[in-house]
Design a protein around this motif. Structure first.
Motif, PDB file in Angstrom:
ATOM      1  N   ALA A  98       0.832  -1.204   0.000  1.00  0.00           N
ATOM      2  CA  ALA A  98       0.000   0.000   0.000  1.00  0.00           C
ATOM      3  C   ALA A  98       0.870   1.259   0.000  1.00  0.00           C
ATOM      4  O   ALA A  98       0.572   2.236  -0.689  1.00  0.00           O
ATOM      5  CB  ALA A  98      -0.941  -0.013   1.207  1.00  0.00           C
ATOM      6  N   GLU A  99       1.968   1.228   0.761  1.00  0.00           N
ATOM      7  CA  GLU A  99       2.904   2.362   0.781  1.00  0.00           C
ATOM      8  C   GLU A  99       3.453   2.601  -0.626  1.00  0.00           C
ATOM      9  O   GLU A  99       3.581   3.738  -1.073  1.00  0.00           O
ATOM     10  CB  GLU A  99       4.088   2.088   1.728  1.00  0.00           C
ATOM     11  N   LYS A 100       3.749   1.501  -1.313  1.00  0.00           N
ATOM     12  CA  LYS A 100       4.317   1.592  -2.655  1.00  0.00           C
ATOM     13  C   LYS A 100       3.279   2.185  -3.618  1.00  0.00           C
ATOM     14  O   LYS A 100       3.593   3.065  -4.426  1.00  0.00           O
ATOM     15  CB  LYS A 100       4.765   0.200  -3.103  1.00  0.00           C
ATOM     16  N   MET A 101       2.037   1.706  -3.502  1.00  0.00           N
ATOM     17  CA  MET A 101       0.973   2.218  -4.360  1.00  0.00           C
ATOM     18  C   MET A 101       0.784   3.721  -4.145  1.00  0.00           C
ATOM     19  O   MET A 101       0.555   4.484  -5.074  1.00  0.00           O
ATOM     20  CB  MET A 101      -0.341   1.479  -4.076  1.00  0.00           C
ATOM     21  N   LEU A 102       0.898   4.101  -2.869  1.00  0.00           N
ATOM     22  CA  LEU A 102       0.733   5.511  -2.510  1.00  0.00           C
ATOM     23  C   LEU A 102       1.845   6.355  -3.129  1.00  0.00           C
ATOM     24  O   LEU A 102       1.601   7.433  -3.674  1.00  0.00           O
ATOM     25  CB  LEU A 102       0.784   5.605  -0.982  1.00  0.00           C
ATOM     26  N   SER A 103       3.084   5.830  -3.071  1.00  0.00           N
ATOM     27  CA  SER A 103       4.227   6.613  -3.543  1.00  0.00           C
ATOM     28  C   SER A 103       4.191   6.798  -5.063  1.00  0.00           C
ATOM     29  O   SER A 103       4.720   7.759  -5.594  1.00  0.00           O
ATOM     30  CB  SER A 103       5.540   5.960  -3.118  1.00  0.00           C
ATOM     31  N   GLU A 104       3.525   5.843  -5.763  1.00  0.00           N
ATOM     32  CA  GLU A 104       3.450   5.967  -7.219  1.00  0.00           C
ATOM     33  C   GLU A 104       2.535   7.107  -7.663  1.00  0.00           C
ATOM     34  O   GLU A 104       2.580   7.532  -8.800  1.00  0.00           O
ATOM     35  CB  GLU A 104       2.952   4.639  -7.820  1.00  0.00           C
ATOM     36  N   ARG A 105       1.708   7.558  -6.759  1.00  0.00           N
ATOM     37  CA  ARG A 105       0.766   8.623  -7.129  1.00  0.00           C
ATOM     38  C   ARG A 105       1.178   9.959  -6.525  1.00  0.00           C
ATOM     39  O   ARG A 105       0.374  10.864  -6.385  1.00  0.00           O
ATOM     40  CB  ARG A 105      -0.611   8.326  -6.565  1.00  0.00           C
ATOM     41  N   THR A 106       2.423  10.060  -6.087  1.00  0.00           N
ATOM     42  CA  THR A 106       2.799  11.277  -5.379  1.00  0.00           C
ATOM     43  C   THR A 106       4.053  11.913  -5.967  1.00  0.00           C
ATOM     44  O   THR A 106       4.837  11.264  -6.645  1.00  0.00           O
ATOM     45  CB  THR A 106       3.061  10.963  -3.889  1.00  0.00           C
ATOM     46  N   SER A 107       4.196  13.206  -5.677  1.00  0.00           N
ATOM     47  CA  SER A 107       5.450  13.864  -5.999  1.00  0.00           C
ATOM     48  C   SER A 107       6.151  14.171  -4.680  1.00  0.00           C
ATOM     49  O   SER A 107       5.509  14.314  -3.645  1.00  0.00           O
ATOM     50  CB  SER A 107       5.199  15.141  -6.791  1.00  0.00           C
ATOM     51  N   THR A 108       7.464  14.236  -4.741  1.00  0.00           N
ATOM     52  CA  THR A 108       8.249  14.410  -3.521  1.00  0.00           C
ATOM     53  C   THR A 108       8.752  15.839  -3.415  1.00  0.00           C
ATOM     54  O   THR A 108       9.239  16.402  -4.396  1.00  0.00           O
ATOM     55  CB  THR A 108       9.441  13.435  -3.539  1.00  0.00           C
ATOM     56  N   ARG A 109       8.605  16.424  -2.258  1.00  0.00           N
ATOM     57  CA  ARG A 109       9.109  17.784  -2.016  1.00  0.00           C
ATOM     58  C   ARG A 109      10.079  17.746  -0.839  1.00  0.00           C
ATOM     59  O   ARG A 109       9.816  17.086   0.154  1.00  0.00           O
ATOM     60  CB  ARG A 109       7.952  18.726  -1.620  1.00  0.00           C
ATOM     61  N   VAL A 110      11.144  18.499  -0.972  1.00  0.00           N
ATOM     62  CA  VAL A 110      12.136  18.594   0.101  1.00  0.00           C
ATOM     63  C   VAL A 110      12.326  20.065   0.439  1.00  0.00           C
ATOM     64  O   VAL A 110      12.425  20.903  -0.465  1.00  0.00           O
ATOM     65  CB  VAL A 110      13.486  17.980  -0.328  1.00  0.00           C
ATOM     66  N   ALA A 111      12.328  20.391   1.721  1.00  0.00           N
ATOM     67  CA  ALA A 111      12.575  21.789   2.110  1.00  0.00           C
ATOM     68  C   ALA A 111      13.330  21.815   3.426  1.00  0.00           C
ATOM     69  O   ALA A 111      13.323  20.840   4.174  1.00  0.00           O
ATOM     70  CB  ALA A 111      11.254  22.547   2.235  1.00  0.00           C
ATOM     71  N   MET A 112      13.988  22.942   3.696  1.00  0.00           N
ATOM     72  CA  MET A 112      14.758  23.053   4.931  1.00  0.00           C
ATOM     73  C   MET A 112      14.213  24.124   5.852  1.00  0.00           C
ATOM     74  O   MET A 112      13.442  24.998   5.434  1.00  0.00           O
ATOM     75  CB  MET A 112      16.223  23.334   4.614  1.00  0.00           C
ATOM     76  N   GLY A 113      14.593  24.032   7.101  1.00  0.00           N
ATOM     77  CA  GLY A 113      14.231  25.041   8.090  1.00  0.00           C
ATOM     78  C   GLY A 113      15.438  25.336   8.952  1.00  0.00           C
ATOM     79  O   GLY A 113      16.302  24.469   9.137  1.00  0.00           O
ATOM     80  N   PHE A 114      15.507  26.547   9.471  1.00  0.00           N
ATOM     81  CA  PHE A 114      16.654  26.946  10.301  1.00  0.00           C
ATOM     82  C   PHE A 114      16.127  27.822  11.420  1.00  0.00           C
ATOM     83  O   PHE A 114      15.221  28.637  11.208  1.00  0.00           O
ATOM     84  CB  PHE A 114      17.666  27.716   9.434  1.00  0.00           C
TER      85      PHE A 114
END
Ligand code: MG
Length: 385
Positions: A217-233
């Motif tokens: 299910a995790e894999k199925m979910l990841s196939e329909r998503t885009s990944t975002r990366v951001a930082m905080g300081f």
């Protein structure tokens, strides 16, 4: 026939701990949200607003967390068996008098709007309708490890949920079926002589039961998503005092951190990173220092809010990595507690959280002990629209 009131009845009362760990599977996290939250979202996405959940009486706290933002009526408590739980749920809908009811297992997180609509469409002309998939594998009946016979697969289907019915008819059918043990509601309907239609199910409408199912299910979910990366300081200054809060953990120290809230630089950096992932400004946008409400506030509120904003977008927190930069206090002894606390606030597994620490070799403001700093990088998955 149009505009008939259809209610969804989500059955989440099972003790199903088969998938491992102590938490019943319908509340275990999938992509950072409890499994149950997906079924609720499925019906909302299909335009069904009357949603009734049936839960186990022991699970009130888990349910509140899973359905926190859904604005649903109070849950109904289930019974000894699935059949009894459905009966209780149907009784719970009585005052709202729906024309139709869609009975769904909370363990199926991916029922899409098209599938739900096919069931509703079939209910225009039938007492009941279920999504099903034709069996394509050859079926064998076995005994003691040997094949006894090959079963003809013609006209054989695998039943899925949601299973839809005329509300009054299925209530009556369930009353008649008291004391029996049938494996789905269609069987209850069939026993009462209801005409139940088969509509096209979906291969993606899987039942999540075992630990392997969760991985799938995790894999199925990841196939329909885009990944975002951001930082905080974030930086906070030391002032006289006897403790600090870092990553949600209270640590005795010979100084305190100065700030409008509890000055938890670790949680502030993570909050900013999460907000960055969804382009939702920064912590000051949501919790202005000028607002008296946030004076001395516990920073887990800020982080939980950012996590809610991510979830509101259908997103999930994939990973959090935070680095605390200071000479003192020593972070090592508190690392495990910090990891657990962050995971708890974000409702994700501890494996998705990393807490690190470094000194700055006595250089700069952190080196001189004037203050401490925190950096965080967060990874979020958002649905592809
Ligand atoms: Mg701050």
């Amino acid at each position: 026939m149009a505009n008939r009131h259809a209610a969804a009845l989500i059955v989440a009362a099972g003790r199903g701990v088969r998938a491992g760990e102590g938490t019943p599977k319908q509340y275990r996290p999938l992509g950072g949200r409890p499994l149950l939250a997906y079924s609720i979202a499925s019906f909302k996405a299909a335009g069904i607003t009357d949603i009734q959940v049936v839960i186990h009486a022991d699970d009130i706290a888990l349910y509140k967390e899973a359905a926190a933002d859904a604005g649903l009526p109070a849950p109904v408590f289930g019974g000894e068996s699935r059949q009894e739980s459905v009966r209780n749920g149907l009784a719970g809908l009585k005052a709202r008098a729906p024309d139709l009811v869609l009975i769904h297992d909370a363990a199926r997180p991916f029922a899409d709007a098209g599938l739900i609509q096919r069931v509703l469409d079939a209910l225009q002309t039938h007492d009941g309708a279920i999504p099903a998939i034709a069996v394509t594998d050859t079926l064998k009946r076995g005994e003691k490890g040997l094949i006894r016979e090959t079963v003809a697969r013609d006209n054989l289907y695998q039943a899925q949920t949601p299973q839809g019915f005329n509300y009054a008819a299925i209530c009556l059918a369930h009353e008649r079926a008291r004391g029996t043990a049938m494996t789905d509601d269609a069987a209850v309907g069939e026993a009462a002589g209801l005409k139940v239609a088969l509509v096209e199910g979906a291969a993606t409408n899987i039942k999540v039961t075992s630990a392997e199912d969760f991985v799938r299910a995790e894999k199925m979910l990841s196939e329909r998503t885009s990944t975002r990366v951001a930082m905080g300081f974030d930086v906070h200054r030391f002032m006289p005092g006897d403790h600090v809060f870092l990553c949600g953990v209270r640590i005795a120290h010979d100084a305190a951190l100065e700030g409008h809230s509890d000055a938890d630089a670790g949680l502030h950096a993570i909050t900013d990173a999460l907000l960055g992932c969804i382009g939702a400004g920064d912590i000051g946008t949501h919790f202005p220092p000028s607002d008296e409400r946030w004076r001395g506030a516990a920073s887990h509120l800020f982080l939980a809010h950012a996590a809610t904003l991510v979830r509101d977008k259908g997103g999930a927190v994939e990973h959090v990595d935070v680095t605390l930069i200071c000479e003192r206090p020593k972070i090592g002894p508190h690392r495990a507690a910090m990891t657990e606390r962050i995971a708890e606030i974000l409702y994700i597994e501890t494996e998705r959280v990393s807490v690190k620490a470094t000194t700055s070799e006595r250089l700069g403001f952190t080196g001189r002990g004037e203050g401490l700093a925190a950096q965080a990088v967060c990874t979020v998955r958002l649905p592809v629209r």
